[in-house]
Design a protein around this motif. Structure first.
Motif, PDB file in Angstrom:
ATOM      1  N   ASN A   1     -31.907   1.495  76.052  1.00  0.00           N
ATOM      2  CA  ASN A   1     -31.113   2.720  76.126  1.00  0.00           C
ATOM      3  C   ASN A   1     -31.472   3.502  77.394  1.00  0.00           C
ATOM      4  O   ASN A   1     -32.336   3.087  78.168  1.00  0.00           O
ATOM      5  N   TRP A   2     -30.818   4.645  77.601  1.00  0.00           N
ATOM      6  CA  TRP A   2     -31.038   5.397  78.836  1.00  0.00           C
ATOM      7  C   TRP A   2     -32.463   5.920  78.947  1.00  0.00           C
ATOM      8  O   TRP A   2     -33.072   5.869  80.015  1.00  0.00           O
ATOM      9  N   LYS A   3     -33.029   6.422  77.853  1.00  0.00           N
ATOM     10  CA  LYS A   3     -34.395   6.946  77.898  1.00  0.00           C
ATOM     11  C   LYS A   3     -35.384   5.847  78.264  1.00  0.00           C
ATOM     12  O   LYS A   3     -36.314   6.067  79.056  1.00  0.00           O
ATOM     13  N   GLN A   4     -35.215   4.663  77.681  1.00  0.00           N
ATOM     14  CA  GLN A   4     -36.108   3.558  78.010  1.00  0.00           C
ATOM     15  C   GLN A   4     -35.991   3.179  79.485  1.00  0.00           C
ATOM     16  O   GLN A   4     -36.993   2.908  80.147  1.00  0.00           O
ATOM     17  N   ARG A   5     -34.776   3.187  79.989  1.00  0.00           N
ATOM     18  CA  ARG A   5     -34.572   2.867  81.414  1.00  0.00           C
ATOM     19  C   ARG A   5     -35.199   3.939  82.292  1.00  0.00           C
ATOM     20  O   ARG A   5     -35.795   3.643  83.330  1.00  0.00           O
TER      21      ARG A   5
ATOM     22  N   THR B   1     -22.880  -1.166  78.965  1.00  0.00           N
ATOM     23  CA  THR B   1     -23.473  -1.349  77.641  1.00  0.00           C
ATOM     24  C   THR B   1     -24.148  -0.079  77.129  1.00  0.00           C
ATOM     25  O   THR B   1     -24.521  -0.001  75.958  1.00  0.00           O
ATOM     26  N   LEU B   2     -24.324   0.917  77.989  1.00  0.00           N
ATOM     27  CA  LEU B   2     -24.967   2.172  77.575  1.00  0.00           C
ATOM     28  C   LEU B   2     -23.981   3.082  76.847  1.00  0.00           C
ATOM     29  O   LEU B   2     -22.799   3.143  77.189  1.00  0.00           O
ATOM     30  N   ASP B   3     -24.483   3.803  75.873  1.00  0.00           N
ATOM     31  CA  ASP B   3     -23.689   4.795  75.153  1.00  0.00           C
ATOM     32  C   ASP B   3     -23.484   6.011  76.059  1.00  0.00           C
ATOM     33  O   ASP B   3     -24.461   6.614  76.518  1.00  0.00           O
TER      34      ASP B   3
ATOM     35  N   ASP C   1     -25.524   9.010  75.635  1.00  0.00           N
ATOM     36  CA  ASP C   1     -26.963   8.805  75.753  1.00  0.00           C
ATOM     37  C   ASP C   1     -27.535   9.399  77.037  1.00  0.00           C
ATOM     38  O   ASP C   1     -28.749   9.490  77.192  1.00  0.00           O
ATOM     39  N   TYR C   2     -26.667   9.783  77.977  1.00  0.00           N
ATOM     40  CA  TYR C   2     -27.156  10.266  79.268  1.00  0.00           C
ATOM     41  C   TYR C   2     -26.284  11.405  79.783  1.00  0.00           C
ATOM     42  O   TYR C   2     -25.133  11.564  79.379  1.00  0.00           O
TER      43      TYR C   2
END
Length: 360
Positions: free
Chosen positions: A135-139, A272-274, A277-278
């Motif tokens: 997800n965005w936070k992990q990236r 693929t990102l929501d 999410d960002y």
């Protein structure tokens, strides 16, 4: 400088793993490692690289490690280089760097033993079978942790270490999906009396700064350039050398620059990102940092410590002019470059915009 000598850790203990004194590498027996890897079987192969293959190994005590088989000649000079490098790298302890546990120099091949990362490398999660998992936070955490690891190598360790081959396959992920920079087999030390080294090419085209790929000029800013490319790959989920069928023959860096110029940063984001999410401003910030790192002149690129500061900042720094990035075609080693800036401002303005950040 005697790099094998023990020394006391500096004050930034939060960024370093291990005890108060750093220990040297453990010497492993070749026969034990051969057995632990099932005779270096393909079933245990974790990856392949220009300087050797990596294998999963289960030691007699049940511990799982990674064994790198170095593809270098065992001349007297190579052995001296190997021993010196192992002594140095065994003293590198940081939460965002893969730990070198030991070595083996008494066998038909030179071996390095590293801690094992079950989640493997970042490229698997961006382009491989696990694509869409992060997800965005992990990236964001991976982008920040990688910058922090490189800043340590360049400026916080007692000698400057240039990695030379920063790419997604050399960024491993731990159990919490925090990044660990791997493969110091390509790293060399930067002499204190030189601003750059002239050396043979030892990186990966598509990630490598043009001054290094074409002229062999090596400095910390080579890693900065590669880091910028990796950031774009993390944001977009697209390989740096891949030309998407829905684009007009553009590589990732070219595409990112055009979207930046047109204020269309969000179009670069991995599909693929929501979208919930960002934030748009976060995407813009990441893209601009990446483009700052890939500018044509090494002098215009920030240091990795400055990048860490930028990633932590929330102020209004985003309107600084950037020069168009440079890209070396991986097939033909052609340089794609333009000396223009995004706002028509001079490149000296870009230099001033970076110099205000503290290096420490």
């Amino acid at each position: 400088m005697n790099i094998s000598k023990k020394f006391t850790l500096p004050s930034f203990l939060g960024d370093i793993l291990g005890a108060t004194e750093l220990q040297g590498p453990v010497n492993y027996k070749y026969k034990d490692l051969k057995s632990a890897t099932a005779n270096f079987s393909d079933a245990n192969k974790l990856g392949e690289g220009g300087f050797g293959d990596v294998y999963k190994a289960t030691l007699n005590n049940g511990k799982t490690v990674a064994v790198k088989k170095l593809a270098i000649l065992q001349s007297d000079r190579a052995m001296t280089s190997f021993e010196n490098e192992v002594k140095l790298i065994s003293n590198v302890h940081h939460r965002n760097l893969i730990r070198l546990l030991g070595c083996c120099s008494k066998g038909p091949e030179l071996l390095l033993i590293y801690e094992y990362m079950a989640n493997n490398s970042l490229d698997k999660f961006l382009f491989g079978e696990k694509r869409g998992f992060l997800n965005w936070k992990q990236r964001n955490d991976i982008i920040f942790g990688t910058a922090r690891g490189l800043a340590y190598l360049h400026e916080e360790f007692h000698v400057c270490i240039i990695h030379r081959d920063i790419k997604t396959s050399n960024i491993l992920l731990d159990d919490g999906f925090q990044p660990r920079i791997a493969d110091f087999g390509l790293a060399r030390l930067l002499p204190e009396d030189q601003t750059h080294l002239s050396t043979r090419f030892a990186g990966t085209l598509g990630y490598t700064a043009p001054e290094y790929a074409l002229h062999g000029q090596l400095s910390e800013k080579v890693d900065t350039y590669s880091y910028g490319v990796v950031v774009l790959e993390i944001v977009s989920g697209q390989k740096s050398c891949e030309i998407k069928s829905d684009t007009t023959g553009e590589f990732l860096l070219e595409k990112a620059w055009k979207l930046y110029e047109n204020g269309q940063h969000l179009e670069l984001v991995d599909e693929t990102l929501d979208p919930n999410d960002y934030e748009a401003e976060d995407v813009k910030k990441m893209v601009e940092i990446a483009l700052m790192c890939t500018q044509s002149s090494p002098a215009l690129r920030p240091t990795m410590t400055e990048i860490v500061v930028l990633l932590k900042s929330t102020g209004s720094w985003v309107n600084r002019p950037l020069t168009r990035p440079v890209f070396v075609d991986s097939d033909h080693k052609r340089v794609r470059v333009d000396t223009s800036t995004s706002t028509g401002s001079s490149s000296s303005n870009a230099t001033a915009s970076i110099s205000q950040f503290s290096g420490r």
